[in-house]
Design a protein around this motif. Structure first.
Motif, PDB file in Angstrom:
ATOM      1  N   HIS A   1       0.830  -1.206   0.000  1.00  0.00           N
ATOM      2  CA  HIS A   1       0.000   0.000   0.000  1.00  0.00           C
ATOM      3  C   HIS A   1       0.867   1.259   0.000  1.00  0.00           C
ATOM      4  O   HIS A   1       0.573   2.217  -0.748  1.00  0.00           O
ATOM      5  CB  HIS A   1      -0.927   0.004   1.209  1.00  0.00           C
TER       6      HIS A   1
ATOM      7  N   ALA B   1      -5.739   4.933  -0.489  1.00  0.00           N
ATOM      8  CA  ALA B   1      -6.767   3.925  -0.215  1.00  0.00           C
ATOM      9  C   ALA B   1      -8.047   4.210  -0.993  1.00  0.00           C
ATOM     10  O   ALA B   1      -8.700   3.293  -1.509  1.00  0.00           O
ATOM     11  CB  ALA B   1      -7.047   3.857   1.276  1.00  0.00           C
ATOM     12  N   THR B   2      -8.410   5.478  -1.104  1.00  0.00           N
ATOM     13  CA  THR B   2      -9.640   5.843  -1.819  1.00  0.00           C
ATOM     14  C   THR B   2      -9.521   5.539  -3.306  1.00  0.00           C
ATOM     15  O   THR B   2     -10.434   4.969  -3.917  1.00  0.00           O
ATOM     16  CB  THR B   2      -9.953   7.331  -1.617  1.00  0.00           C
TER      17      THR B   2
ATOM     18  N   ARG C   1      -7.463   3.417  -4.703  1.00  0.00           N
ATOM     19  CA  ARG C   1      -7.368   1.962  -4.891  1.00  0.00           C
ATOM     20  C   ARG C   1      -8.746   1.313  -4.831  1.00  0.00           C
ATOM     21  O   ARG C   1      -9.056   0.426  -5.642  1.00  0.00           O
ATOM     22  CB  ARG C   1      -6.446   1.375  -3.818  1.00  0.00           C
ATOM     23  N   GLN C   2      -9.572   1.765  -3.890  1.00  0.00           N
ATOM     24  CA  GLN C   2     -10.922   1.210  -3.776  1.00  0.00           C
ATOM     25  C   GLN C   2     -11.738   1.504  -5.021  1.00  0.00           C
ATOM     26  O   GLN C   2     -12.500   0.658  -5.501  1.00  0.00           O
ATOM     27  CB  GLN C   2     -11.618   1.776  -2.542  1.00  0.00           C
ATOM     28  N   ARG C   3     -11.553   2.693  -5.581  1.00  0.00           N
ATOM     29  CA  ARG C   3     -12.281   3.069  -6.793  1.00  0.00           C
ATOM     30  C   ARG C   3     -11.874   2.174  -7.962  1.00  0.00           C
ATOM     31  O   ARG C   3     -12.715   1.723  -8.747  1.00  0.00           O
ATOM     32  CB  ARG C   3     -12.000   4.529  -7.120  1.00  0.00           C
TER      33      ARG C   3
ATOM     34  N   GLN D   1     -10.642  -0.859  -7.722  1.00  0.00           N
ATOM     35  CA  GLN D   1     -11.165  -2.195  -7.439  1.00  0.00           C
ATOM     36  C   GLN D   1     -12.652  -2.283  -7.741  1.00  0.00           C
ATOM     37  O   GLN D   1     -13.132  -3.270  -8.328  1.00  0.00           O
ATOM     38  CB  GLN D   1     -10.896  -2.566  -5.985  1.00  0.00           C
ATOM     39  N   ASN D   2     -13.407  -1.272  -7.368  1.00  0.00           N
ATOM     40  CA  ASN D   2     -14.854  -1.298  -7.592  1.00  0.00           C
ATOM     41  C   ASN D   2     -15.187  -1.381  -9.080  1.00  0.00           C
ATOM     42  O   ASN D   2     -16.198  -1.983  -9.468  1.00  0.00           O
ATOM     43  CB  ASN D   2     -15.513  -0.069  -6.968  1.00  0.00           C
TER      44      ASN D   2
END
Length: 279
Positions: free
Chosen positions: A256, A267-268, A270-272, A274-275
């Motif tokens: 990370h 983190a934000t 990366r989450q986007r 992934q989604n």
């Protein structure tokens, strides 16, 4: 005494890595003019999701794609073709145009960007083959993920997946430079390192013919013993990719932190990613 082709054939029928056999070749896109062209979709992440298919692809060089191959790839709707090769490689074996896709080339091994392309025959004639050792490969893999303009551009594209995917990234064989790029993408998506390693080693299976043809050309210049050493160096193996991962962990402690420091992916972000890429 030069090695013989009969011996090379025996050498290349050694048992493949057990890890490479765990993945089925269903991810392979059957093309006439390109090898090791694979859909990175279908792999499971550690949180139980799956990488979507028809978004992310990896491949060897694309120069020999047939008109039928190009039609097949155009149906996927590629938006980007990303090439890790140096200038000499790309000028000798240029990428084709696939309709609306943007062709981008950023050398993953920047030190070779202005080096002239060297054939196998030239390599053995001037003694450059002596530099091809496992230690050299380990050093290459250690350097590749750090401060690399090619992977920074690749991950910049990944940060806006809705406008930049589907994407295929490739080098010459789709194994070393592409292997590290695939590792970075898949770890970003949350795929386990064990699965990433399996995907990496699958290139040994997908490139079996490519490797055999290479050994056949080399056999004219080396002894049987030397050929065995070259094969042991050329075959993809766990310590090579481990060298890249260890380089990341030694420098940043966690993947990370590496993502944030090298690519600005927090983190934000990366989450986007992934989604969009997972289901």
């Amino acid at each position: 005494m030069p090695a013989t082709w009969s011996l090379i054939t025996k050498i290349n029928h050694k048992e493949s890595s057990p890890m490479s056999k765990k993945l089925t070749p269903s991810c392979l896109i059957p093309l006439q003019g390109a090898q090791n062209f694979r859909d990175m979709g279908g792999l499971r992440t550690e949180d139980g999701r799956t990488v979507k298919k028809n978004l992310l692809f990896r491949a060897a060089e694309l120069t020999d794609l047939t008109p039928e191959d190009i039609c097949q790839l155009e149906a996927i709707g590629f938006k980007n073709i990303f090439d890790y090769r140096n200038r000499g490689e790309a000028e000798l074996r240029p990428d084709p145009v696939i309709r609306q896709a943007v062709n981008t080339r950023v050398p993953a091994n920047e030190a070779d960007e202005h080096a002239p392309h060297v054939t196998i025959e030239q390599m053995f004639a001037n003694g450059q083959n002596k530099m091809f050792t496992q230690e050299m490969m380990l050093q290459l893999y250690t350097r590749l993920p750090m401060g690399n303009a090619a992977y920074r551009q690749l991950m910049k594209l990944l940060q806006t997946p809705e406008t930049n995917l589907p994407l295929v990234h490739h080098c010459a064989g789709g194994r070393d430079r592409t292997g590290v790029g695939s590792m970075i993408i898949l770890l970003t998506l949350g795929v386990s390192y064990k699965t990433v390693m399996e995907d990496y080693l699958l290139s040994n299976v997908m490139l079996e013919t490519y490797h055999q043809e290479t050994y056949e050309r080399i056999a004219k210049y080396v002894s049987i013993e030397e050929l065995l050493v070259i094969q042991d160096t050329m075959e993809l193996q766990e310590p090579y990719l481990d060298a890249s991962m260890n380089s990341i962990v030694d420098t940043y402690k966690t993947f990370h932190r590496y993502l944030e420091a090298e690519f600005g992916i927090d983190a934000t972000a990366r989450q986007r990613i992934q989604n969009y890429c997972l289901e």
